[in-house]
Design a protein around this motif. Structure first.
Motif, PDB file in Angstrom:
ATOM      1  N   ASN A  52      -7.930   6.992 -18.927  1.00 59.99           N
ATOM      2  CA  ASN A  52      -7.993   7.294 -20.325  1.00 59.99           C
ATOM      3  C   ASN A  52      -7.597   5.848 -20.957  1.00 59.99           C
ATOM      4  O   ASN A  52      -6.485   5.294 -21.081  1.00 59.99           O
ATOM      5  N   LEU A  53      -8.571   5.256 -21.585  1.00 62.79           N
ATOM      6  CA  LEU A  53      -8.484   3.794 -21.982  1.00 62.79           C
ATOM      7  C   LEU A  53      -7.615   3.800 -23.183  1.00 62.79           C
ATOM      8  O   LEU A  53      -6.807   2.858 -23.467  1.00 62.79           O
ATOM      9  N   ASP A  54      -7.370   4.972 -23.894  1.00 59.92           N
ATOM     10  CA  ASP A  54      -6.728   4.984 -25.143  1.00 59.92           C
ATOM     11  C   ASP A  54      -5.160   5.205 -24.855  1.00 59.92           C
ATOM     12  O   ASP A  54      -4.384   4.685 -25.661  1.00 59.92           O
ATOM     13  N   SER A  55      -4.741   5.596 -23.671  1.00 63.67           N
ATOM     14  CA  SER A  55      -3.424   5.636 -23.321  1.00 63.67           C
ATOM     15  C   SER A  55      -3.059   4.828 -22.062  1.00 63.67           C
ATOM     16  O   SER A  55      -1.881   4.985 -21.706  1.00 63.67           O
ATOM     17  N   ALA A  56      -4.011   4.317 -21.500  1.00 62.98           N
ATOM     18  CA  ALA A  56      -3.863   3.366 -20.333  1.00 62.98           C
ATOM     19  C   ALA A  56      -3.437   4.202 -19.103  1.00 62.98           C
ATOM     20  O   ALA A  56      -2.071   3.893 -18.487  1.00 62.98           O
ATOM     21  N   MET A  57      -3.964   5.132 -18.931  1.00 59.23           N
ATOM     22  CA  MET A  57      -3.313   6.381 -17.766  1.00 59.23           C
ATOM     23  C   MET A  57      -4.477   6.669 -16.830  1.00 59.23           C
ATOM     24  O   MET A  57      -5.355   7.004 -17.371  1.00 59.23           O
ATOM     25  N   ALA A  58      -4.080   6.773 -15.682  1.00 64.38           N
ATOM     26  CA  ALA A  58      -5.102   7.347 -14.544  1.00 64.38           C
ATOM     27  C   ALA A  58      -4.462   8.801 -14.451  1.00 64.38           C
ATOM     28  O   ALA A  58      -3.394   8.753 -14.021  1.00 64.38           O
ATOM     29  N   VAL A  59      -5.227   9.485 -14.317  1.00 62.84           N
ATOM     30  CA  VAL A  59      -5.077  11.056 -14.211  1.00 62.84           C
ATOM     31  C   VAL A  59      -5.868  11.628 -13.160  1.00 62.84           C
ATOM     32  O   VAL A  59      -7.244  11.575 -13.159  1.00 62.84           O
ATOM     33  N   THR A  60      -5.563  12.349 -12.233  1.00 61.26           N
ATOM     34  CA  THR A  60      -5.968  13.311 -11.328  1.00 61.26           C
ATOM     35  C   THR A  60      -5.571  14.793 -11.405  1.00 61.26           C
ATOM     36  O   THR A  60      -4.448  15.101 -11.673  1.00 61.26           O
ATOM     37  N   THR A  61      -6.686  15.563 -11.948  1.00 64.73           N
ATOM     38  CA  THR A  61      -6.295  17.005 -11.878  1.00 64.73           C
ATOM     39  C   THR A  61      -7.194  17.988 -11.108  1.00 64.73           C
ATOM     40  O   THR A  61      -8.287  17.598 -10.984  1.00 64.73           O
ATOM     41  N   PHE A  62      -6.626  18.894 -10.512  1.00 65.57           N
ATOM     42  CA  PHE A  62      -7.521  19.995  -9.671  1.00 65.57           C
ATOM     43  C   PHE A  62      -6.688  21.274  -9.654  1.00 65.57           C
ATOM     44  O   PHE A  62      -5.528  21.220 -10.247  1.00 65.57           O
ATOM     45  N   THR A  63      -7.363  22.212  -9.139  1.00 64.30           N
ATOM     46  CA  THR A  63      -6.919  23.428  -9.034  1.00 64.30           C
ATOM     47  C   THR A  63      -6.858  23.911  -7.478  1.00 64.30           C
ATOM     48  O   THR A  63      -7.987  23.873  -6.767  1.00 64.30           O
ATOM     49  N   ARG A  64      -5.666  24.418  -7.052  1.00 64.84           N
ATOM     50  CA  ARG A  64      -5.584  25.272  -5.562  1.00 64.84           C
ATOM     51  C   ARG A  64      -5.089  26.262  -5.554  1.00 64.84           C
ATOM     52  O   ARG A  64      -3.766  26.530  -6.009  1.00 64.84           O
ATOM     53  N   ASN A  65      -5.939  27.577  -5.569  1.00 64.85           N
ATOM     54  CA  ASN A  65      -5.136  28.706  -5.225  1.00 64.85           C
ATOM     55  C   ASN A  65      -4.266  29.353  -6.581  1.00 64.85           C
ATOM     56  O   ASN A  65      -3.158  29.736  -6.772  1.00 64.85           O
ATOM     57  N   ALA A  66      -5.198  29.111  -7.538  1.00 65.33           N
ATOM     58  CA  ALA A  66      -4.814  29.379  -8.981  1.00 65.33           C
ATOM     59  C   ALA A  66      -3.616  28.572  -9.501  1.00 65.33           C
ATOM     60  O   ALA A  66      -3.253  28.715 -10.576  1.00 65.33           O
TER      61      ALA A  66
ATOM     62  N   ASP B 232       0.818  -1.197  -0.140  1.00 63.02           N
ATOM     63  CA  ASP B 232       0.070   0.197  -0.010  1.00 63.02           C
ATOM     64  C   ASP B 232       0.842   1.478   0.032  1.00 63.02           C
ATOM     65  O   ASP B 232       1.583   1.260   1.062  1.00 63.02           O
ATOM     66  N   MET B 233       0.754   1.960  -0.962  1.00 59.58           N
ATOM     67  CA  MET B 233       1.719   3.229  -1.013  1.00 59.58           C
ATOM     68  C   MET B 233       0.998   4.459  -1.010  1.00 59.58           C
ATOM     69  O   MET B 233      -0.281   4.733  -1.554  1.00 59.58           O
ATOM     70  N   HIS B 234       1.405   5.319  -0.106  1.00 57.16           N
ATOM     71  CA  HIS B 234       0.667   6.482   0.317  1.00 57.16           C
ATOM     72  C   HIS B 234       1.724   7.646  -0.204  1.00 57.16           C
ATOM     73  O   HIS B 234       2.701   7.715   0.271  1.00 57.16           O
ATOM     74  N   ILE B 235       0.991   8.803  -0.814  1.00 55.64           N
ATOM     75  CA  ILE B 235       1.830   9.970  -1.093  1.00 55.64           C
ATOM     76  C   ILE B 235       1.191  11.011  -0.485  1.00 55.64           C
ATOM     77  O   ILE B 235      -0.294  11.244  -0.889  1.00 55.64           O
ATOM     78  N   LEU B 236       1.783  11.526   0.450  1.00 53.93           N
ATOM     79  CA  LEU B 236       1.248  12.553   1.319  1.00 53.93           C
ATOM     80  C   LEU B 236       1.429  13.920   0.623  1.00 53.93           C
ATOM     81  O   LEU B 236       2.470  14.267   0.883  1.00 53.93           O
ATOM     82  N   TYR B 237       0.587  14.760   0.263  1.00 56.27           N
ATOM     83  CA  TYR B 237       0.827  15.971  -0.244  1.00 56.27           C
ATOM     84  C   TYR B 237       0.834  17.295   0.795  1.00 56.27           C
ATOM     85  O   TYR B 237      -0.373  17.192   1.549  1.00 56.27           O
ATOM     86  N   ASP B 238       1.721  18.165   0.769  1.00 54.50           N
ATOM     87  CA  ASP B 238       1.764  18.990   1.794  1.00 54.50           C
ATOM     88  C   ASP B 238       0.621  20.430   1.331  1.00 54.50           C
ATOM     89  O   ASP B 238       0.662  20.589   0.064  1.00 54.50           O
ATOM     90  N   GLY B 239      -0.133  20.716   2.017  1.00 58.11           N
ATOM     91  CA  GLY B 239      -0.917  21.896   2.022  1.00 58.11           C
ATOM     92  C   GLY B 239      -2.026  21.710   0.985  1.00 58.11           C
ATOM     93  O   GLY B 239      -2.465  22.642   0.450  1.00 58.11           O
ATOM     94  N   MET B 240      -2.669  20.627   0.964  1.00 59.53           N
ATOM     95  CA  MET B 240      -3.769  20.233  -0.066  1.00 59.53           C
ATOM     96  C   MET B 240      -4.970  20.077   0.596  1.00 59.53           C
ATOM     97  O   MET B 240      -5.903  19.262   0.257  1.00 59.53           O
ATOM     98  N   LYS B 241      -5.190  20.558   1.807  1.00 64.61           N
ATOM     99  CA  LYS B 241      -6.417  20.190   2.548  1.00 64.61           C
ATOM    100  C   LYS B 241      -7.878  20.997   2.185  1.00 64.61           C
ATOM    101  O   LYS B 241      -8.834  20.378   2.386  1.00 64.61           O
ATOM    102  N   ASP B 242      -7.632  22.102   1.685  1.00 66.69           N
ATOM    103  CA  ASP B 242      -8.878  22.888   1.151  1.00 66.69           C
ATOM    104  C   ASP B 242      -8.576  23.916   0.158  1.00 66.69           C
ATOM    105  O   ASP B 242      -7.507  23.706  -0.420  1.00 66.69           O
ATOM    106  N   ASN B 243      -9.607  24.680  -0.219  1.00 63.20           N
ATOM    107  CA  ASN B 243      -9.601  25.404  -1.327  1.00 63.20           C
ATOM    108  C   ASN B 243      -9.304  24.687  -2.865  1.00 63.20           C
ATOM    109  O   ASN B 243      -8.613  25.180  -3.727  1.00 63.20           O
ATOM    110  N   ILE B 244      -9.900  23.463  -2.758  1.00 66.31           N
ATOM    111  CA  ILE B 244      -9.770  22.744  -4.044  1.00 66.31           C
ATOM    112  C   ILE B 244     -10.879  22.873  -5.074  1.00 66.31           C
ATOM    113  O   ILE B 244     -12.092  22.844  -4.835  1.00 66.31           O
TER     114      ILE B 244
END
Length: 560
Positions: free
Chosen positions: A142-156, A122-134
């Motif tokens: 993406n089935l065509d490229s076999a990639m799992a992607v997460t995207t979001f914006t925080r403070n611009a 079980d791998m955890h990647i703990l990101y600093d300062g990502m608690k709010d303002n998401i």
């Protein structure tokens, strides 16, 4: 100029990973919130190593698997020599209509349960300062490229995290980027539900572990985990290597983790291997050294840039995936999250979404069944439980076959080959089972099997229900996969050298299994319809019968 160049590289990352919201297509599953459990996570895999990506913002979790990490080892006492003593008694009872008696006697013909597919880490990647303002959160596969992607914006600042598992590179790649410099900070930690130890050296984490020598199946629910999961001298060993690289910023480590601070972008590489050395070798004393493969693969991957690893992955994957396309029309709800579209299906059938589901099935087969490896098991490649459902083995009374129904018809013949090799090795043990349990030539196999190619009945020596434990007709059904592969490929050399010996051996067993009924016909006895019961003339519920339709159909197909 440097800022413009950096911005352009971020835009290229968006295009490659397909994360721009306008690019939702029939080749994408996407969601507006992180996964809350295993079933909602997104699977990636290279046929050997896989991960379930949860897409969490602050504490990303990826459940890691390696297809050869199983409990146990090849057992000498699988088969039941007493079975052939009970065979005439079971036959006599069934012929006399004493079906309940036949059920009871059949239990004396059973053997042990299979072993279990194990969760690796079980791998955890703990990101600093990502608690709010998401804002603008999205995770996608993406089935065509076999990639799992997460995207979001925080403070611009917009962040993109992409995950793929490369077959040619033998590595999982996790890439972090953002549209502003010095924006990426995280800590990588890894643990295992199995026995393990951690060693950290600079920017690398090494997890060394050991699997149990035996695990009782979860359906023996009265046995608690502490008794069911048994460690000892036997048991497979494994190793997970994790290496963290970054551009800009700083890196530091302690005795259990690696931390990245204020980097421009960062890449995490993951490799893994086990001591599995073949289905007939004891992994504890005859196994491979997992450190050699895991360390070697991460060294090779480290010589390439992220872009090179991605290009290598795409060049390998896309030719398989793009062989077949489905177009069931445009979907007015394409920009609606996949889970919301699925919830509408009972009220309004969505043909374009069905095309996506079919392609998702093709994607899963490519991700869990590649040349030189094992076939997809009951959970494909992905499991995070110590006692998974049905041990995550291969159920041969329909499940394993169903996973491969679409291999040839969907132009993925190469993904069929691991299953065909598996059947060949299963038949080697099956010849022994046919002789020891039934005193017959040829080969047979039963309700389910595991990595050790168990061919004998399960049931824990009399605890199993005969309508699944005693069913011994998987051989004819499995042979159909050999002939289908020939029909689609036209490979007469394969038919002569590979398919014919397997099919002939299964037919030989069936010919000796059948007995005359006194009216110039042959019947299968004892006979069960897999996982079905019937009502006798006395009103009893019974399982063992005479000449079940399933037996007739499977043997007719094989004989013809």
């Amino acid at each position: 100029m440097m800022k413009l160049t950096y911005l352009m590289s971020f835009i290229v990352a968006c295009v490659i990973t397909g994360t721009l919201h306008a690019q939702h297509s029939s080749d994408m599953l996407w969601y507006s919130k992180p996964a809350i459990n295993f079933n909602e996570a997104l699977p990636v895999g290279n046929g050997r190593m896989g991960g379930m990506v949860y897409g969490r913002v602050q504490d990303e979790y990826i459940s890691l698997n390696e297809q050869t990490l199983w409990s146990g080892g090849p057992k000498i006492r699988w088969n039941n020599p007493n079975a052939k003593k009970y065979l005439p008694l079971v036959r006599s009872a069934a012929l006399n209509g004493e079906y309940k008696k036949a059920d009871s006697l059949a239990k004396f013909m059973q053997g042990p349960y299979t072993e279990s597919y194990m969760p690796m880490a079980d791998m955890h990647i703990l990101y600093d300062g990502m608690k709010d303002n998401i804002t603008g959160y999205e995770r996608s596969l993406n089935l065509d490229s076999a990639m799992a992607v997460t995207t979001f914006t925080r403070n611009a600042v917009t962040y993109i995290r992409s995950v793929f598992t490369s077959f040619p590179g033998n590595v999982m790649v996790i890439h972090n980027t953002a549209n502003a410099k010095a924006s990426i900070s995280f800590t990588v930690k890894v643990a295992s539900k199995l026995h393990y130890s951690i060693k950290v050296s600079g920017n690398q984490i090494i997890l060394s572990g050991k699997a149990p020598q035996h695990v009782e199946p979860v359906y023996l629910w009265k046995i608690k985990d502490e008794q069911a999961i048994q460690y000892g001298d036997e048991g497979m060993t494994f190793q997970v290597n994790i290496k963290v690289n970054c551009k800009g910023g700083n890196m530091m480590s302690d005795d259990s983790s690696v931390t990245v601070l204020r980097a421009d972008d960062a890449t995490i590489l993951v490799t893994a291997a086990t001591s599995f050395n073949g289905y007939n070798k004891r992994p504890a004393v005859q196994g491979k050294n997992p450190a050699i493969a895991a360390t070697g693969n991460i060294r090779k991957a480290s010589t390439k840039t992220y872009t090179q690893l991605l290009q290598q992955h795409i060049a390998d994957y896309k030719p398989f995936y793009r062989r077949v396309q489905y177009n069931f029309g445009d979907d007015a709800n394409a920009d609606m999250p996949t889970d919301e579209r699925l919830r509408q299906m009972p009220d309004e059938f969505n043909a374009p979404l069905m095309a996506t589901i079919v392609q998702y099935g093709r994607y899963l087969l490519i991700a869990s069944s590649r040349a030189g490896g094992l076939p997809a098991n009951l959970k494909g490649l992905w499991n995070e439980k110590l006692r998974p459902e049905y041990s995550a083995n291969w159920c041969l009374d329909h499940d394993a076959q169903m996973f491969y129904y679409a291999a040839e018809t969907n132009n993925l013949s190469e993904m069929h080959e691991p299953f065909l090799q598996f059947i060949k090795e299963l038949s080697a043990n099956g010849y022994i089972t046919a002789r020891v349990n039934y005193g017959m030539p040829g080969w047979c196999a039963h309700h389910n099997t595991d990595i050790w190619r168990k061919s004998s009945p399960v049931g824990n020596w009399g605890e199993g229900s005969p309508h699944w434990a005693n069913w011994n007709m998987s051989g004819p059904w499995l042979c159909e996969h050999y002939f289908e592969h020939y029909l689609f490929t036209g490979d007469t050399s394969f038919l002569r050298k590979e398919a014919w010996p397997i099919m002939r051996g299964a037919a030989l067993f069936c010919l000796h299994w059948l007995i005359p009924d006194g009216t110039d016909h042959l019947i299968s006895l004892p006979s069960v319809s897999p996982e079905n019961t019937f009502i006798t003339e006395k009103g009893d519920t019974a399982m063992v019968s005479v000449n079940a339709t399933g037996d007739i159909e499977l043997m007719k197909d094989l004989f013809s």
